[in-house]
Design an enzyme around this catalytic site. Structure first.
Site, PDB file in Angstrom:
ATOM      1  N   GLY A 113      -1.864  20.727  -3.258  1.00 11.77           N
ATOM      2  CA  GLY A 113      -0.759  19.820  -2.647  1.00 11.77           C
ATOM      3  C   GLY A 113       0.675  18.863  -3.107  1.00 11.77           C
ATOM      4  O   GLY A 113      -0.503  18.317  -4.105  1.00 11.77           O
ATOM      5  N   LYS A 149      -3.897   1.827  -3.272  1.00  7.77           N
ATOM      6  CA  LYS A 149      -3.232   1.052  -3.716  1.00  7.77           C
ATOM      7  C   LYS A 149      -3.641   0.201  -5.264  1.00  7.77           C
ATOM      8  O   LYS A 149      -3.537  -0.254  -5.778  1.00  7.77           O
ATOM      9  CB  LYS A 149      -2.171  -0.211  -3.118  1.00  7.77           C
ATOM     10  CG  LYS A 149      -1.151   0.789  -1.908  1.00  7.77           C
ATOM     11  CD  LYS A 149      -0.191   1.591  -3.053  1.00  7.77           C
ATOM     12  CE  LYS A 149      -0.110   2.722  -2.163  1.00  7.77           C
ATOM     13  NZ  LYS A 149      -1.233   3.986  -1.209  1.00  7.77           N
ATOM     14  N   THR A 169      -4.695   7.338  17.448  1.00 10.80           N
ATOM     15  CA  THR A 169      -6.189   7.785  16.977  1.00 10.80           C
ATOM     16  C   THR A 169      -5.664   8.410  15.206  1.00 10.80           C
ATOM     17  O   THR A 169      -6.700   8.498  14.738  1.00 10.80           O
ATOM     18  CB  THR A 169      -6.345   8.419  17.899  1.00 10.80           C
ATOM     19  OG1 THR A 169      -5.224   9.592  18.486  1.00 10.80           O
ATOM     20  CG2 THR A 169      -7.198   8.209  19.530  1.00 10.80           C
ATOM     21  N   HIS A 227       2.994   2.379   8.170  1.00 13.68           N
ATOM     22  CA  HIS A 227       3.884   1.386   8.770  1.00 13.68           C
ATOM     23  C   HIS A 227       4.823   1.888  10.052  1.00 13.68           C
ATOM     24  O   HIS A 227       5.906   1.107  10.945  1.00 13.68           O
ATOM     25  CB  HIS A 227       5.124   0.330   7.612  1.00 13.68           C
ATOM     26  CG  HIS A 227       5.333   1.919   7.521  1.00 13.68           C
ATOM     27  ND1 HIS A 227       4.703   2.250   6.234  1.00 13.68           N
ATOM     28  CD2 HIS A 227       7.075   2.305   7.162  1.00 13.68           C
ATOM     29  CE1 HIS A 227       6.000   3.798   5.336  1.00 13.68           C
ATOM     30  NE2 HIS A 227       6.882   3.263   5.855  1.00 13.68           N
ATOM     31  N   HIS A 231      20.668 -13.170 -10.370  1.00  9.02           N
ATOM     32  CA  HIS A 231      21.170 -12.526 -12.025  1.00  9.02           C
ATOM     33  C   HIS A 231      20.053 -13.087 -12.768  1.00  9.02           C
ATOM     34  O   HIS A 231      19.983 -13.907 -11.911  1.00  9.02           O
ATOM     35  CB  HIS A 231      22.495 -12.396 -11.832  1.00  9.02           C
ATOM     36  CG  HIS A 231      22.755 -11.498 -13.992  1.00  9.02           C
ATOM     37  ND1 HIS A 231      22.202 -10.055 -13.452  1.00  9.02           N
ATOM     38  CD2 HIS A 231      22.512 -12.598 -14.152  1.00  9.02           C
ATOM     39  CE1 HIS A 231      22.568 -10.325 -14.780  1.00  9.02           C
ATOM     40  NE2 HIS A 231      22.827 -11.927 -15.386  1.00  9.02           N
ATOM     41  N   TYR A 244       3.130  13.179  -1.567  1.00  9.85           N
ATOM     42  CA  TYR A 244       2.665  11.777  -1.469  1.00  9.85           C
ATOM     43  C   TYR A 244       0.938  10.980  -2.629  1.00  9.85           C
ATOM     44  O   TYR A 244       0.944  10.825  -3.345  1.00  9.85           O
ATOM     45  CB  TYR A 244       3.323  10.770  -0.286  1.00  9.85           C
ATOM     46  CG  TYR A 244       4.175  11.034   0.302  1.00  9.85           C
ATOM     47  CD1 TYR A 244       5.550   9.665  -0.719  1.00  9.85           C
ATOM     48  CD2 TYR A 244       4.407  11.960   1.346  1.00  9.85           C
ATOM     49  CE1 TYR A 244       6.552   9.724   0.032  1.00  9.85           C
ATOM     50  CE2 TYR A 244       5.471  11.519   1.070  1.00  9.85           C
ATOM     51  CZ  TYR A 244       6.297  10.462   0.829  1.00  9.85           C
ATOM     52  OH  TYR A 244       8.398  10.440   1.839  1.00  9.85           O
TER      53      TYR A 244
END
Length: 569
Positions: free
Chosen positions: A261, A129, A224, A412, A539, A264
């Site tokens: 690949g 990130k 693990t 998570h 808003h 993600y």
């Protein structure tokens, strides 16, 4: 003079045998009650007057109190475990489980053979990130049309590679330190070494070259994690052919890199490398890029994230062999057709990154000592994350969470599973609904999802004999997105019109990773569309994308607002 003895079970006078014992002792202290067995023992000695005798009586009472408390909380048996809970692995899953265990009053230890934080903090979602934050800024600075529309002028942007790498490393170090300090401050024992199960409720740990230490626990959690999966025929040198573990160090930025690949990991790194000036070639075994995404979202993502950038791709092919660069020669990638296995092409690139997924890290855990056999490396578990043995029986007091069990390989998710296990240990039935766990890809713009894709939902509807509908809304209709000049994006809802049940939500657009949680919480809580459409959103905010999405759904008339219990999957 008669001695009047008041019994007080202070922390110094009781020994900790279990969380229940601690709570029982606390109850005595808060209510100032005399334990009945102690009063019978002490009252006949009220007439003893010497100070020495009084001290002896008090010590006797304290010893008797500790014995009774321990016996009362262990069915009359002395405490026999070093810990209530031992967790093998201090990644995000193990850390989340440990913190919840302490909150529940469990004496907890965590065994870690590497460094606190595991893959996510040290070699995964955290440092990536940091790199993606840099790539996002670079894209903004490089987009002259976007800047001009906002009235901004920026001189030719650039970057310092080492400073970018330092940013990622420093962030990982900071989060790792925060996790370590949180464990220590809460009293979690950090046991350093590689953990191995040696028998029922028994673990040993130690460093190479040093004697092992054996400890016992009433319950054990395996956490693990996983390691990068590298297919056969690919030679990793860590410099020109590498995995995400190496890429996060950003030791160099190749002019041309092949990413094997397009999930993600591959998609995020294509975002980083192209922002920093690299050309990227995807090598994907399936017939389309981003195979794990909802097809409609993947198609839009290709138009936004792939086609306008310096990215080309080969789909439906395997990288049969990859040879690192050496002696002035480039990296060689031999491609074969995924179906026929016939050679198709040979690529010559500066570097190759292997992003073919992750494999569970479960070797040498001693699972054979409790008759557990892994399945493709994954530890088999039931819906409560309790481990099952080779005969299909539950292994008492042994659990496995996170990537090691393969249910949902997200940090998570591991933490949520750990919390669920602790609840089970404490006697609270808890089953995690994995369909309510969101996922995100932090590209620019971001992609997020929760629940079923449209093909999955249609298959489920066909098998279950119920209808499904799809609703969509565009970021182009959102005031905040337009103010940011970021109108590219789509939110998609898959639902049951007969009940209002949300089956899946998929988003691509500005801050999609943050927006998805309203949908994931709705699924987790069993909230139906006829309920959530009354929610009020500020808003102008991006959250109104979801507001419009839910309001656009057409639930059959006559379906009343109701909240169903979430279904465990």
């Amino acid at each position: 003079m008669a001695a009047s003895i008041s019994l007080s079970l202070s922390p110094a006078s009781t020994t900790r045998s279990s969380p229940a014992a601690a709570r029982l002792g606390a109850a005595f202290r808060s209510n100032s009650r005399s334990f009945c067995g102690l009063r019978r023992e002490v009252l006949p000695l009220r007439s003893v007057g010497s100070a020495a005798s009084r001290r002896m009586i008090v010590e006797l009472a304290r010893h008797r109190a500790a014995t009774i408390v321990a016996a009362a909380t262990n069915n009359g048996k002395p405490a026999k475990f070093d810990y209530d809970l031992i967790i093998i692995g201090a990644g995000v899953g193990g850390h989340g489980a440990a913190l919840h265990a302490v909150e529940k009053g469990l004496k907890t230890a965590i065994i870690e053979g590497d460094i606190i934080g595991g893959t996510c903090v040290n070699r995964g979602c955290v440092p990536s990130k940091a790199l993606l934050a840099v790539s996002g800024r670079m894209r903004e600075f490089q987009d002259e049309h976007h800047l001009k529309a906002l009235g901004l002028q920026v001189a030719s942007p650039g970057y310092d590679r080492q400073s970018v790498a330092d940013h990622a490393n420093n962030l990982a170090s900071k989060i790792r330190s925060n996790l370590t300090n949180s464990l220590k401050s809460l009293g979690v024992d950090i046991l350093t070494g590689f953990g191995t199960i040696v028998g029922a409720q028994k673990v040993k740990y130690g460093k190479v070259g040093f004697p092992d230490t054996e400890v016992t626990a009433e319950n054990i959690i395996i956490a693990t994690g996983s390691v990068p999966f590298v297919p056969k025929g690919i030679e990793i040198d860590g410099k020109t052919v590498f995995t995400s573990d190496h890429a996060l160090k950003l030791e160099w930025v190749p002019d041309w890199i092949a990413i094997v690949g397009s999930g993600y990991i591959g998609l995020e790194f294509s975002d980083v490398y192209t922002a920093l000036g690299s050309e990227v070639t995807f090598v994907e075994a399936l017939d389309q890029l981003m195979p794990g995404f909802d097809p409609e979202i993947a198609k839009l993502a290709q138009r936004i994230l792939i086609n306008p950038r310096k990215i080309d791709y080969h789909t439906g092919v395997f990288a049969k062999k990859i040879t690192p660069a050496k002696d002035g020669k480039p990296v060689l990638i031999e491609l074969i057709d995924a179906k026929t296995k016939e050679p198709t092409d040979t690529l010559e690139v500066d570097a190759a990154m292997i992003a073919t997924g992750r494999a569970p890290f479960t070797k040498e855990l001693g699972l054979e000592n409790v008759n557990v056999a892994t399945v493709r490396g994954f530890v088999p578990v039931d819906e409560h994350m309790q481990v099952t043995d080779a005969d299909g029986n539950l292994v008492p007091h042994l659990y496995c969470i996170g990537d090691a069990n393969g249910k949902l390989m997200l940090a998570h998710a591991a933490s949520a599973q750990g919390i669920s296990v602790v609840e089970q240990i404490c006697g609270n039935d808890n089953v995690l609904n994995h369909l309510s766990i969101p996922a995100a890809c932090f590209t620019h713009p971001e992609i997020s999802m929760v629940g079923l894709t449209e093909p999955q939902a249609r298959e489920k509807a066909e098998n279950g004999g119920f209808p499904i509908s799809v609703a969509k809304t565009s970021f182009k209709a959102n005031t905040k997105a337009l103010a940011e000049n970021e109108g590219e994006g789509l939110a998609k809802l898959i639902y049951r019109p007969d009940t209002g049940e949300i089956l899946g939500v998929h988003i691509i657009g500005l801050h999609a990773a943050d927006l998805i949680h309203e949908a994931s919480n709705a699924i987790a809580l069993g909230t139906r569309l006829q309920d959530i459409k009354f929610a009020v959103h500020a808003h102008p905010t991006l959250s109104e994308v979801l507001d419009e999405l839910f309001k656009s759904a057409k639930v059959n008339s006559g379906v009343l607002p109701s909240v169903n219990e979430p279904v465990a999957v």
